[in-house]
Structure formats: structure tokens, C-alpha cells
Design an enzyme around this catalytic site. Structure first.
Site, PDB file in Angstrom:
ATOM      1  N   GLU A 187     125.760  52.504 156.585  1.00  0.00           N
ATOM      2  CA  GLU A 187     125.025  51.271 156.282  1.00  0.00           C
ATOM      3  C   GLU A 187     125.883  50.253 155.538  1.00  0.00           C
ATOM      4  OE1 GLU A 187     121.445  52.767 154.378  1.00  0.00           O
ATOM      5  OE2 GLU A 187     120.476  52.954 156.309  1.00  0.00           O
ATOM      6  N   GLU A 380     120.101  57.635 162.641  1.00  0.00           N
ATOM      7  CA  GLU A 380     119.096  58.009 161.638  1.00  0.00           C
ATOM      8  C   GLU A 380     117.755  57.452 162.054  1.00  0.00           C
ATOM      9  OE1 GLU A 380     119.617  57.079 157.495  1.00  0.00           O
ATOM     10  OE2 GLU A 380     121.771  57.469 157.597  1.00  0.00           O
TER      11      GLU A 380
HETATM   12  C1  BG6 Z   1     119.278  55.563 154.958  1.00  0.00           C
HETATM   13  C2  BG6 Z   1     120.401  56.323 154.343  1.00  0.00           C
HETATM   14  O1  BG6 Z   1     119.176  54.352 154.286  1.00  0.00           O
HETATM   15  O2  BG6 Z   1     117.991  56.017 154.846  1.00  0.00           O
HETATM   16  C3  BG6 Z   1     120.072  57.750 153.953  1.00  0.00           C
HETATM   17  O3  BG6 Z   1     121.555  56.300 155.141  1.00  0.00           O
HETATM   18  C4  BG6 Z   1     118.659  57.806 153.422  1.00  0.00           C
HETATM   19  O4  BG6 Z   1     121.041  58.186 153.053  1.00  0.00           O
HETATM   20  C5  BG6 Z   1     117.699  57.364 154.506  1.00  0.00           C
HETATM   21  O5  BG6 Z   1     118.300  59.055 152.899  1.00  0.00           O
HETATM   22  C6  BG6 Z   1     116.241  57.428 154.137  1.00  0.00           C
HETATM   23  O6  BG6 Z   1     115.995  56.741 152.953  1.00  0.00           O
HETATM   24  P1  BG6 Z   1     115.314  57.440 151.725  1.00  0.00           P
HETATM   25  O7  BG6 Z   1     115.478  56.538 150.599  1.00  0.00           O
HETATM   26  O8  BG6 Z   1     113.887  57.631 152.111  1.00  0.00           O
HETATM   27  O9  BG6 Z   1     116.006  58.739 151.543  1.00  0.00           O
END
Ligand code: BG6
Length: 482
Positions: A187, A380
Site C-alpha cells: 500500500e 488482499e
Molecule cells: C491492509 C493492510 O490495509 O488492510 C493489512 O495491507 C491490513 O496489513 C488489512 O491488515 C486489513 O486492515 P485491518 O486494519 O482491518 O487489519
């Protein structure tokens, strides 16, 4: 998906999964000083996400007593064989994780990498290969050695770049025979939402204004990324390198042209770091936006050539939600901040207030493919939810299955409509502490980890219902989403 090479799988990051704090010669990184803040003490979302200099100092003074979830992760460091076997059992074709900078260079200043650290990753990726999973490696998923953060204010200073490149070269030289797909930075735009997490910097330590120091740190990462890309290609022409964007699809609140114009600007700012990585130069609107806000990026000599020669092969994204943008100041937070929740009446939100919007993923995939003409990789996606074992002791996470079914369906439609999608990875495929809230209670996994926000529990792994569902999805190459 109709093609057999579609990369089904899941993703984690080293800081959120490994643990092994203080073991194997590992140093300390800035995420080791993020504390867990229980819900009743949270002031706002930003308060948990962003670590101020004062909070950092207070946390540091607590030493071992700090409740620091990223020091524990989910204990992947000790359980990686069991974990990779579970992922292979689901049929994973691809596993994404990142390399801990301070496991290889404990302070960041060492000349040579720590052999124990390198050997850990060689074992992990050899095991992936043995199990038939393609590793996708994020070289840096936020974590930065704390000595570099203290000395340079993280990515504010260009002086961090040579230290990063030394680390990145050690990774590519040491693991390049096992890894073909690389992402230089997770990111790349994250410093806009959280300067501490994304830029390893304290805005209040800088003489520059907030916006300036944030965009300056992104610039240094962009230069570092381009140099890394050029190096990786020079040693291995078959390496494939990708940009990685935290994508939040912006929608205008209404058809009021002011809302539409503001939404366009949010989009331009969200995308500009990827514009640089894909096209090799800053888009004019980013530069005019910096000027409007009273600053210019301080540039490194020869950066035009560097950025031009270090463009990527694919675009990868995290996608969790869309959001609504208003053109009226009082209805929005400062630009790029994650995220004033203007209600979208057409979609539901997760328990953490993230707007669930599979159609937004299809829109995003089109937008990125139209803009760059490069393959897009969803590295992701997933639902953060609190999972409670049922009477039978098992996790019946039907809400997660629903979420994933709809999002994979959206990917499938985008592919049918012509978008070149390389693969789909479920975030936090084995439960990890959340990045923004440092809490274990917000879980994304297909595999449950018996651990709570204070590190209590056995860390035993258990297959959730979504595990068996995803296994079926992969076996049918996305045809059976039932
Ligand atoms: C992304 C990141 O922003 O979202 C991860 O690359 C992160 O590291 C994921 O865990 C989900 O966000 P969160 O804050 O719910 O864990």
C-alpha cells in the site's frame, strides 16, 4: 479464472503473523511499539491508527510490559510448517507474505544480512514450493527498523533509501531462486492515511507541514521502489514486479458537480503513486495539488530517469470497501484520510464500519485496467469480523463466506468483461492482529487462531467453515461459489 494459471490463495504480513520477537537475531521495528487500545479507551479511529511521538515514547518506556500485538503476530515464526500445510490443504496456488527488515538487518545499519533471518525465509519459501504454492513476496509491509525511524524520521529523509536498497538487494539475492513475484511496498499510498504505519514517520517531528512530509515520504518510497525494480530485473529478467495500492473506491455523494469533482480529486490522489510506478512520472494533477497546498516535493538528482526505468509489470490492490465523498468541507475529513463515513444507503457496513461493496471491486478492476493496461492482482480482500465458536466449538463464519462469494463473483464478472486479473488472495488467511487497531478480535482468517487481544490462548489453529468453502472454490477454479 477460466485459465489454469489463476493465482488463488491468501496473504499475511511478517509483522502481523510472525512473532518470534527477539529470536533468531531479529531487531525491533516501529510496529513493535504499537499498543493495543481497548474499545472503551479509543477516542476515534485515527487515535488508534496513528502513533504520536509522545505515545511512542511512553510505549517504549514500558519495555516488555507493553501489550504489543505485532510482537506476537499469530506465531507463524514457530508454526510456519503447520500453517503452510493448512494453506496447501485448501488448495492454495499462491501465498503472499513479507520480509521483516529487522530480522535481516536488526538495526538497519549493518553491512550484511543476518544469516539466521535469511535462512528462515529460505525455509518458508522452499516449503511453499514443495507444497506447490507460488510465493508472492512484499519486500516491505510497513515494518521499519526502529533505529532508522529514530535517526531519519523514517521515510521523511532520503537517507533511508540506501539502507532500504541494501535490504532489498539482500532479499532478492538471497531468495530470488525461490521467488518470482515481488511487491516492493505494501500500500504505497498508506502514509496518507497513517503516516506512522505507512511512512514510519512522526509528522510532528518534521519541519514540513503534515501534507508535505507525507507526500515527501511517499516520494522517497517511489524512488526506492524504482531502483529496486531495476535491480531485480537486472539480476533476473523473469522476475515480475508489482505496484500495490490500498484501494478505496470513491463515490460522489450526489450528482452535484462539486461532489463529483471532489470524488475525482480523491481518486487522483489515491492513484498518483501507482501512476508513478506504472508510467514512470508524476501526473500533473498531483503536482498542482501539492502547489495548491503550499509545498513542492524536494527531488533527488536524476529522479526522472530513475522513475522512468523502474516501472512495474502488474498492479496489485487491497480492496475492502468503497466510500462516499462530498464536495462540502463540513461533510468530509481532510483529503485522503481514511475515511469519513458518509452513509451510503445502498450498501451495508461491517461491524467495523467498512462499507461492503462487491460491485465497487468490479468497478475498481475496470478502472485500473482501463488506466494502466497492466494485469491486476487482488492481493488482499476479506471481511474483518469477530468470530465466536458455536456450541460445537467450531467457527461457522457464514458472513465471511457471503462476503467472499460476492467479491469473488465480482472478480469473475470483471474477467468475463475483459479485465486481465492474475489472481485473488484472501487477506489474513490465518487470523492475525488487525493493522489499524492492533487487535486480534477483528479476524479475517479462514483458519482460526486461539489467541486474544492480550496474547492469551493456545494459538492452536482450527479450520473455519470458510476454509472448506474456499477449498471448494479453488478446486472448481471459481466456478462453484455455492
Ligand atoms: C491492509 C493492510 O490495509 O488492510 C493489512 O495491507 C491490513 O496489513 C488489512 O491488515 C486489513 O486492515 P485491518 O486494519 O482491518 O487489519
Amino acid at each position: 479464472m477460466s485459465e489454469s494459471g489463476f493465482l488463488w490463495g491468501g496473504a499475511t504480513s511478517c509483522a502481523q503473523s510472525e512473532g518470534g520477537f527477539g529470536e533468531g537475531g531479529r531487531g525491533q521495528c516501529h510496529l513493535d511499539f504499537v499498543d493495543y487500545v481497548p474499545p472503551e479507551r479509543r477516542i476515534d479511529r485515527r487515535g488508534t491508527f496513528e502513533v504520536s511521538l509522545d505515545r511512542y515514547r511512553a510505549n517504549k518506556s514500558l519495555g516488555e510490559r507493553l501489550n504489543a500485538p505485532f510482537r506476537r503476530g499469530n506465531d507463524f515464526f514457530h508454526r510456519y510448517k503447520e500453517d503452510l500445510a493448512l494453506l496447501a490443504e485448501m488448495g492454495f496456488k499462491c501465498f503472499r507474505t513479507s520480509i521483516s527488515w529487522c530480522r535481516l538487518f536488526p538495526t538497519g545499519f549493518e553491512e550484511h544480512p543476518n544469516p539466521e533471518g535469511l535462512s528462515f525465509y529460505r525455509r518458508v519459501f522452499s516449503e511453499c514450493r514443495r507444497l506447490g504454492m507460488e510465493p508472492l513476496v512484499t519486500i516491505n509491509h510497513y515494518d521499519t527498523p526502529i533505529e532508522l525511524v529514530e535517526r531519519f524520521n523514517g521515510w521523511e529523509s532520503p537517507e533511508i533509501i540506501p539502507h532500504f536498497l541494501k535490504f532489498a538487494r539482500a532479499v532478492i539475492d538471497g531468495l530470488g531462486d525461490l521467488v518470482r513475484y515481488w511487491i516492493p511496498f505494501n500500500e504505497i499510498n498508506m502514509a496518507m492515511c497513517s503516516p506512522y504505519m505507512g511512512g514510519a514517520l512522526f509528522v510532528e517531528r518534521s519541519e514540513k507541514g503534515r501534507a508535505h512530509v507525507i507526500h515527501q515520504s511517499i516520494y522517497h518510497k517511489l524512488v526506492a521502489s524504482a531502483l529496486l525494480v531495476a535491480y531485480a530485473r537486472s539480476v533476473n529478467p523473469s522476475a515480475r514486479l508489482g505496484a500495490m495500492l490500498g484501494r478505496i473506491e470513491p463515490y460522489p455523494l450526489t450528482c452535484d458537480p462539486r461532489d463529483v469533482a471532489r470524488s475525482l480529486l480523491e481518486d487522483q490522489l489515491n492513484l498518483y503513486p501507482v501512476d508513478v510506478m506504472a508510467r514512470g512520472f508524476y501526473p500533473p494533477r498531483s503536482i498542482s495539488y501539492f502547489k495548491e497546498n503550499g509545498f513542492e516535493i524536494e527531488r533527488i538528482e536524476d529522479d526522472e530517469r530513475i522513475l522512468h526505468e523502474g516501472t512495474v509489470d502488474f498492479i496489485s490492490i487491497s480492496y475492502y470497501m468503497s466510500y462516499v465523498v462530498s464536495g462540502q468541507d463540513e461533510k468530509r475529513e481532510p483529503i485522503g484520510d481514511l475515511v469519513k463515513n458518509l452513509k451510503n444507503p445502498y450498501i451495508h457496513s461491517s461491524d467495523w464500519g467498512w462499507g461492503i461493496d462487491p460491485e465497487g471491486l468490479r468497478i475498481t478492476l475496470h478502472r485500473l485496467y482501463d488506466r494502466y493496461g497492466l494485469p491486476v492482482f487482488v492481493v488482499e480482500n476479506g471481511l474483518g469480523a469477530s468470530d465466536t465458536p458455536g456450541d460445537d466449538g467450531r467457527i461457522h463464519d457464514l458472513y465471511r463466506i457471503d462476503y467472499l462469494r460476492d467479491h469473488i463473483g465480482a472478480v469473475r464478472r470483471a474477467i468475463e468483461e475483459g479485465v486481465d486479473v492474475m489472481g485473488f488472495l484472501v487477506w489474513g488467511c490465518i487470523d492475525v492482529p488487525s493493522a489499524s487497531l492492533a487487535e486480534m478480535s477483528k479476524r479475517y482468517g479462514l483458519v482460526y487462531v486461539d489467541a486474544d487481544d492480550y496474547g492469551r490462548g493456545t494459538y492452536r489453529r482450527q479450520r473455519k467453515d470458510s476454509f472448506f468453502w474456499y477449498q471448494k472454490v479453488i478446486a472448481s477454479n471459481g466456478e462453484d461459489l455455492g
